[in-house]
Design a protein around this motif. Structure first.
Motif, PDB file in Angstrom:
ATOM      1  N   SER A  73      17.228  73.063 -19.204  1.00  0.00           N
ATOM      2  CA  SER A  73      17.993  72.041 -19.919  1.00  0.00           C
ATOM      3  C   SER A  73      19.075  72.634 -20.828  1.00  0.00           C
ATOM      4  O   SER A  73      20.092  71.989 -21.100  1.00  0.00           O
ATOM      5  CB  SER A  73      17.049  71.164 -20.740  1.00  0.00           C
ATOM      6  N   ASP A  74      18.877  73.891 -21.287  1.00  0.00           N
ATOM      7  CA  ASP A  74      19.930  74.530 -22.107  1.00  0.00           C
ATOM      8  C   ASP A  74      21.217  74.665 -21.294  1.00  0.00           C
ATOM      9  O   ASP A  74      22.323  74.480 -21.808  1.00  0.00           O
ATOM     10  CB  ASP A  74      19.464  75.903 -22.629  1.00  0.00           C
ATOM     11  N   GLN A  75      21.074  74.950 -20.013  1.00  0.00           N
ATOM     12  CA  GLN A  75      22.252  75.084 -19.140  1.00  0.00           C
ATOM     13  C   GLN A  75      22.868  73.715 -18.847  1.00  0.00           C
ATOM     14  O   GLN A  75      24.079  73.567 -18.768  1.00  0.00           O
ATOM     15  CB  GLN A  75      21.866  75.753 -17.815  1.00  0.00           C
TER      16      GLN A  75
ATOM     17  N   SER B 159      12.183  83.421 -24.188  1.00  0.00           N
ATOM     18  CA  SER B 159      13.573  83.622 -23.776  1.00  0.00           C
ATOM     19  C   SER B 159      13.824  85.121 -23.680  1.00  0.00           C
ATOM     20  O   SER B 159      13.112  85.921 -24.302  1.00  0.00           O
ATOM     21  CB  SER B 159      14.544  83.011 -24.800  1.00  0.00           C
ATOM     22  N   ALA B 160      14.845  85.488 -22.917  1.00  0.00           N
ATOM     23  CA  ALA B 160      15.197  86.911 -22.809  1.00  0.00           C
ATOM     24  C   ALA B 160      15.660  87.432 -24.165  1.00  0.00           C
ATOM     25  O   ALA B 160      15.465  88.608 -24.490  1.00  0.00           O
ATOM     26  CB  ALA B 160      16.276  87.095 -21.751  1.00  0.00           C
ATOM     27  N   THR B 161      16.261  86.565 -24.968  1.00  0.00           N
ATOM     28  CA  THR B 161      16.703  86.967 -26.318  1.00  0.00           C
ATOM     29  C   THR B 161      15.503  87.440 -27.131  1.00  0.00           C
ATOM     30  O   THR B 161      15.549  88.495 -27.780  1.00  0.00           O
ATOM     31  CB  THR B 161      17.388  85.775 -27.027  1.00  0.00           C
ATOM     32  N   GLU B 162      14.411  86.674 -27.087  1.00  0.00           N
ATOM     33  CA  GLU B 162      13.207  87.075 -27.830  1.00  0.00           C
ATOM     34  C   GLU B 162      12.667  88.398 -27.280  1.00  0.00           C
ATOM     35  O   GLU B 162      12.313  89.302 -28.042  1.00  0.00           O
ATOM     36  CB  GLU B 162      12.124  85.986 -27.717  1.00  0.00           C
TER      37      GLU B 162
HETATM   38  P1  ATP Z   1      18.956  84.551 -22.969  1.00  0.00           P
HETATM   39  O1  ATP Z   1      17.863  84.340 -23.988  1.00  0.00           O
HETATM   40  O2  ATP Z   1      19.480  85.953 -22.908  1.00  0.00           O
HETATM   41  O3  ATP Z   1      20.081  83.530 -23.106  1.00  0.00           O
HETATM   42  P2  ATP Z   1      17.352  83.251 -20.903  1.00  0.00           P
HETATM   43  O4  ATP Z   1      15.946  83.548 -21.260  1.00  0.00           O
HETATM   44  O5  ATP Z   1      17.875  81.868 -21.208  1.00  0.00           O
HETATM   45  O6  ATP Z   1      18.326  84.351 -21.515  1.00  0.00           O
HETATM   46  P3  ATP Z   1      18.743  83.322 -18.355  1.00  0.00           P
HETATM   47  O7  ATP Z   1      18.767  84.468 -17.428  1.00  0.00           O
HETATM   48  O8  ATP Z   1      19.986  83.010 -19.091  1.00  0.00           O
HETATM   49  O9  ATP Z   1      17.509  83.560 -19.364  1.00  0.00           O
HETATM   50  O10 ATP Z   1      18.193  82.017 -17.631  1.00  0.00           O
HETATM   51  C1  ATP Z   1      18.323  81.758 -16.240  1.00  0.00           C
HETATM   52  C2  ATP Z   1      17.845  80.342 -15.988  1.00  0.00           C
HETATM   53  O11 ATP Z   1      16.458  80.213 -16.315  1.00  0.00           O
HETATM   54  C3  ATP Z   1      18.574  79.269 -16.837  1.00  0.00           C
HETATM   55  O12 ATP Z   1      18.772  78.112 -16.060  1.00  0.00           O
HETATM   56  C4  ATP Z   1      17.586  78.985 -17.958  1.00  0.00           C
HETATM   57  O13 ATP Z   1      17.731  77.673 -18.480  1.00  0.00           O
HETATM   58  C5  ATP Z   1      16.255  79.147 -17.239  1.00  0.00           C
HETATM   59  N1  ATP Z   1      15.182  79.560 -18.133  1.00  0.00           N
HETATM   60  C6  ATP Z   1      15.119  80.689 -18.859  1.00  0.00           C
HETATM   61  N2  ATP Z   1      13.986  80.739 -19.579  1.00  0.00           N
HETATM   62  C7  ATP Z   1      13.308  79.600 -19.316  1.00  0.00           C
HETATM   63  C8  ATP Z   1      12.061  79.044 -19.771  1.00  0.00           C
HETATM   64  N3  ATP Z   1      11.312  79.678 -20.659  1.00  0.00           N
HETATM   65  N4  ATP Z   1      11.691  77.845 -19.268  1.00  0.00           N
HETATM   66  C9  ATP Z   1      12.470  77.192 -18.363  1.00  0.00           C
HETATM   67  N5  ATP Z   1      13.654  77.646 -17.901  1.00  0.00           N
HETATM   68  C10 ATP Z   1      14.075  78.828 -18.374  1.00  0.00           C
END
Ligand code: ATP
Length: 242
Positions: A119-121, A189-192
């Motif tokens: 949903s962030d995307q 998240s990848a940030t964490e």
């Molecule tokens: P960053 O924290 O660096 O922004 P990220 O964890 O969001 O990275 P991305 O590689 O940018 O990872 O995500 C790829 C896709 O996976 C995106 O559509 C994102 O919304 C989705 N996604 C990432 N983490 C999750 C999660 N925990 N649950 C559901 N969807 C996720």
């Protein structure tokens, strides 16, 4: 290049292919959970992980070869998940619309393709390069990530509502619908992950063994929850995110 309009799909061509693009810096359990949910809930034949060569909205990302290798390791035991190196081999700025065009060109006009996003995307979709072309190339499946509602701008809500369909409709056309992807929330998240890894690297530079203080032990345990063991080993062996 303009895409062909979505075509109706015959009963014999029901295999739906999922595309999961991302930076995967690094790939974590949230990405895997998203792919598994898509395979199960949307009845997909395959999910293609497409690491971006150079994500145009991010800076300072890890070398693409490492990110791709970590994806390969993480999906090794995942049935129907494959690594798609299209963006990495193409190099330069990575635009999802170009990857979908490439997938469409290789799969043909009739195969249903679904772009899987969190949903962030979805909330920033209207900042993507040629975003209005996306539904001409693929369906969109949106998973809620960490919040109860999507909370879209008016324009994106209209885009979403106009195209909303039940997931069972996906095989009926090659592109054009927006569906909800139900999944249990995975709070990572990848940030964490990068922050945890950087902190552990600092500790080892300072001479403490991994997990030797209470905070460090918590971090080590959290990392083990967030990453596949083979990905964590890869990162540690190459001192990535230090
Ligand atoms: P960053 O924290 O660096 O922004 P990220 O964890 O969001 O990275 P991305 O590689 O940018 O990872 O995500 C790829 C896709 O996976 C995106 O559509 C994102 O919304 C989705 N996604 C990432 N983490 C999750 C999660 N925990 N649950 C559901 N969807 C996720």
């Amino acid at each position: 290049m303009q895409a062909n309009p979505p075509v109706a799909v015959g009963a014999s061509e029901r295999s739906v292919i999922g595309i999961l693009g991302g930076t995967f810096d690094p790939i974590h359990v949230g990405h895997i959970a998203l792919a598994r949910a898509a395979l199960r809930e949307l009845n997909l034949a395959q999910v293609r992980f497409v690491p971006a060569a150079q994500p145009w909205q991010k800076t300072g990302v890890t070398d693409a070869a490492h990110r791709a290798q970590m994806v390969q390791l993480a999906i090794a035991g995942e049935p129907r998940c494959v690594l798609d190196r299209h963006e990495i081999e193409h190099g330069g700025a990575s635009y999802t619309v170009d990857s979908l065009r490439a997938a469409r060109a290789s799969l043909g006009d009739a195969v249903p393709i679904v772009l899987i996003i969190g949903s962030d995307q979805m909330r920033t979709l209207d900042t993507w390069h040629q975003w209005q072309s996306l539904p001409t190339l693929a369906h969109l499946a949106v998973a809620l990530r960490g919040q109860a509602v999507l909370a879209l701008s008016c324009a994106l809500q209209a885009f979403y509502n106009e195209r909303w369909a039940p997931a069972s409709d996906l095989p009926r056309a090659s592109a054009g619908s927006v569906v909800e992807l139900p999944m249990a929330p995975v709070d990572v998240s990848a940030t964490e992950v990068r922050a945890l890894l950087a902190q552990s690297a600092l500790e080892s530079t300072a001479g403490s063994a991994p997990g030797s203080t209470p905070d460090a032990a918590t971090r080590t345990a959290r990392l083990a929850c967030c990453l596949a063991p083979q990905v964590l080993d890869y990162i540690r062996a190459r001192h990535l995110y230090a």
